[in-house]
Design a protein around this motif. Structure first.
Motif, PDB file in Angstrom:
ATOM      1  N   GLN A 102      55.517  18.430  44.063  1.00 28.19           N
ATOM      2  CA  GLN A 102      56.019  19.539  44.877  1.00 28.19           C
ATOM      3  C   GLN A 102      54.875  20.457  45.293  1.00 28.19           C
ATOM      4  O   GLN A 102      53.681  20.488  44.433  1.00 28.19           O
ATOM      5  N   GLU A 103      54.924  21.063  46.522  1.00 28.42           N
ATOM      6  CA  GLU A 103      53.839  21.991  46.518  1.00 28.42           C
ATOM      7  C   GLU A 103      53.564  23.224  45.597  1.00 28.42           C
ATOM      8  O   GLU A 103      54.885  23.312  44.666  1.00 28.42           O
ATOM      9  N   GLU A 104      52.598  23.853  45.531  1.00 28.58           N
ATOM     10  CA  GLU A 104      52.373  24.894  44.595  1.00 28.58           C
ATOM     11  C   GLU A 104      53.180  26.016  45.037  1.00 28.58           C
ATOM     12  O   GLU A 104      53.156  26.420  46.088  1.00 28.58           O
ATOM     13  N   THR A 105      53.629  26.783  43.966  1.00 23.89           N
ATOM     14  CA  THR A 105      54.489  27.666  44.389  1.00 23.89           C
ATOM     15  C   THR A 105      53.568  29.146  44.586  1.00 23.89           C
ATOM     16  O   THR A 105      52.256  28.879  44.180  1.00 23.89           O
ATOM     17  N   ALA A 106      53.933  30.126  44.995  1.00 23.69           N
ATOM     18  CA  ALA A 106      53.227  31.261  45.260  1.00 23.69           C
ATOM     19  C   ALA A 106      52.560  31.701  43.929  1.00 23.69           C
ATOM     20  O   ALA A 106      51.520  32.310  43.886  1.00 23.69           O
ATOM     21  N   GLU A 107      53.309  31.743  43.012  1.00 23.77           N
ATOM     22  CA  GLU A 107      52.771  32.263  41.563  1.00 23.77           C
ATOM     23  C   GLU A 107      51.612  31.258  41.079  1.00 23.77           C
ATOM     24  O   GLU A 107      50.826  31.732  40.617  1.00 23.77           O
ATOM     25  N   GLU A 108      52.017  30.009  41.422  1.00 19.73           N
ATOM     26  CA  GLU A 108      50.788  28.861  40.755  1.00 19.73           C
ATOM     27  C   GLU A 108      49.546  29.207  41.813  1.00 19.73           C
ATOM     28  O   GLU A 108      48.557  29.087  41.160  1.00 19.73           O
TER      29      GLU A 108
ATOM     30  N   ALA B   9      48.721  31.997  43.290  1.00 18.51           N
ATOM     31  CA  ALA B   9      48.095  33.342  42.752  1.00 18.51           C
ATOM     32  C   ALA B   9      47.412  33.133  41.363  1.00 18.51           C
ATOM     33  O   ALA B   9      46.102  33.684  41.256  1.00 18.51           O
ATOM     34  N   PHE B  10      47.769  32.310  40.478  1.00 18.52           N
ATOM     35  CA  PHE B  10      47.203  31.789  39.423  1.00 18.52           C
ATOM     36  C   PHE B  10      45.913  31.588  39.476  1.00 18.52           C
ATOM     37  O   PHE B  10      44.780  31.723  38.752  1.00 18.52           O
TER      38      PHE B  10
ATOM     39  N   THR C  10      38.541  33.410  40.860  1.00 15.32           N
ATOM     40  CA  THR C  10      37.638  34.837  40.916  1.00 15.32           C
ATOM     41  C   THR C  10      37.130  34.943  39.428  1.00 15.32           C
ATOM     42  O   THR C  10      35.859  35.400  39.372  1.00 15.32           O
ATOM     43  N   ARG C  11      37.946  34.664  38.249  1.00 13.92           N
ATOM     44  CA  ARG C  11      37.425  34.899  36.861  1.00 13.92           C
ATOM     45  C   ARG C  11      35.995  34.183  36.802  1.00 13.92           C
ATOM     46  O   ARG C  11      35.089  34.599  36.339  1.00 13.92           O
ATOM     47  N   GLN C  12      36.082  32.699  37.047  1.00 16.43           N
ATOM     48  CA  GLN C  12      35.004  31.832  36.862  1.00 16.43           C
ATOM     49  C   GLN C  12      33.924  32.192  37.716  1.00 16.43           C
ATOM     50  O   GLN C  12      32.608  32.214  37.268  1.00 16.43           O
ATOM     51  N   GLN C  13      34.002  32.713  38.966  1.00 16.37           N
ATOM     52  CA  GLN C  13      33.093  33.204  39.861  1.00 16.37           C
ATOM     53  C   GLN C  13      32.269  34.351  39.190  1.00 16.37           C
ATOM     54  O   GLN C  13      31.247  34.504  39.056  1.00 16.37           O
ATOM     55  N   GLN C  14      33.131  35.402  38.683  1.00 15.59           N
ATOM     56  CA  GLN C  14      32.782  36.620  38.048  1.00 15.59           C
ATOM     57  C   GLN C  14      31.715  35.970  36.895  1.00 15.59           C
ATOM     58  O   GLN C  14      30.467  36.627  36.426  1.00 15.59           O
ATOM     59  N   GLN C  15      32.508  35.120  35.908  1.00 17.59           N
ATOM     60  CA  GLN C  15      31.711  34.715  34.901  1.00 17.59           C
ATOM     61  C   GLN C  15      30.333  34.192  35.207  1.00 17.59           C
ATOM     62  O   GLN C  15      29.348  34.378  34.430  1.00 17.59           O
ATOM     63  N   GLU C  16      30.236  33.080  36.184  1.00 19.27           N
ATOM     64  CA  GLU C  16      29.145  32.665  36.687  1.00 19.27           C
ATOM     65  C   GLU C  16      28.190  33.587  37.097  1.00 19.27           C
ATOM     66  O   GLU C  16      26.868  33.401  36.898  1.00 19.27           O
TER      67      GLU C  16
END
Length: 146
Positions: A71-77, A79-80, A86-92
């Protein structure tokens, strides 16, 4: 003429028309496959009946099962995954800033060093202490920076 071409296309499209596949071994022991029976090899075998169709259409139920699994990703997936990226980019970015700061401090420590206390007074540091701090920064850079 047009009618014969149309009938031929329909037969090919529905899979009612199929060719023969021959297999034979030549005098050097090499295995060959062809859609035409070879003239010089009387031992050629017709293996058409042993082959399965490669482009067979799946039934509707099989297609539905695959759609449930993939199945395609849900909107929640979505967003997650976006938050995770984004978190990984900030940590980098933070890691790169820390590495740059450590490299700057190391270049300062390699030159003439003058440490200042919070009041702006110079703190005398021995050459041994300066080298120890430089070595510690080098280890941290090797460990955490690429």
């Amino acid at each position: 003429m047009i009618r014969a071409t149309l009938i031929s296309c329909l037969l090919m499209a529905t899979g009612l028309c199929h060719g023969e596949i021959y297999r034979w071994v030549d005098s050097e022991g090499k295995v060959h496959f062809s859609d035409k029976k070879p003239q010089d090899s009387p031992h050629a075998q017709d293996i058409s009946g042993q082959l399965r169709p490669l482009n067979s259409d799946s039934s509707t139920s099989e297609t539905e099962k695959l759609q449930q699994v993939f199945q395609e990703e849900t909107a929640e997936e979505k967003a997650f995954h976006q938050r995770q990226q984004t978190r990984q980019q900030q940590q980098e970015k933070q890691r790169q800033q820390a590495c740059q700061q450590a490299k700057n401090q190391l270049s300062v420590l390699r030159g003439r060093v003058a440490f200042l206390d919070p009041d702006g007074n110079e703190i005398v540091v021995t050459e041994t202490e300066r080298e120890r701090r430089a070595e510690q920064l080098e280890r941290e850079i090797r460990q955490h920076c690429s």
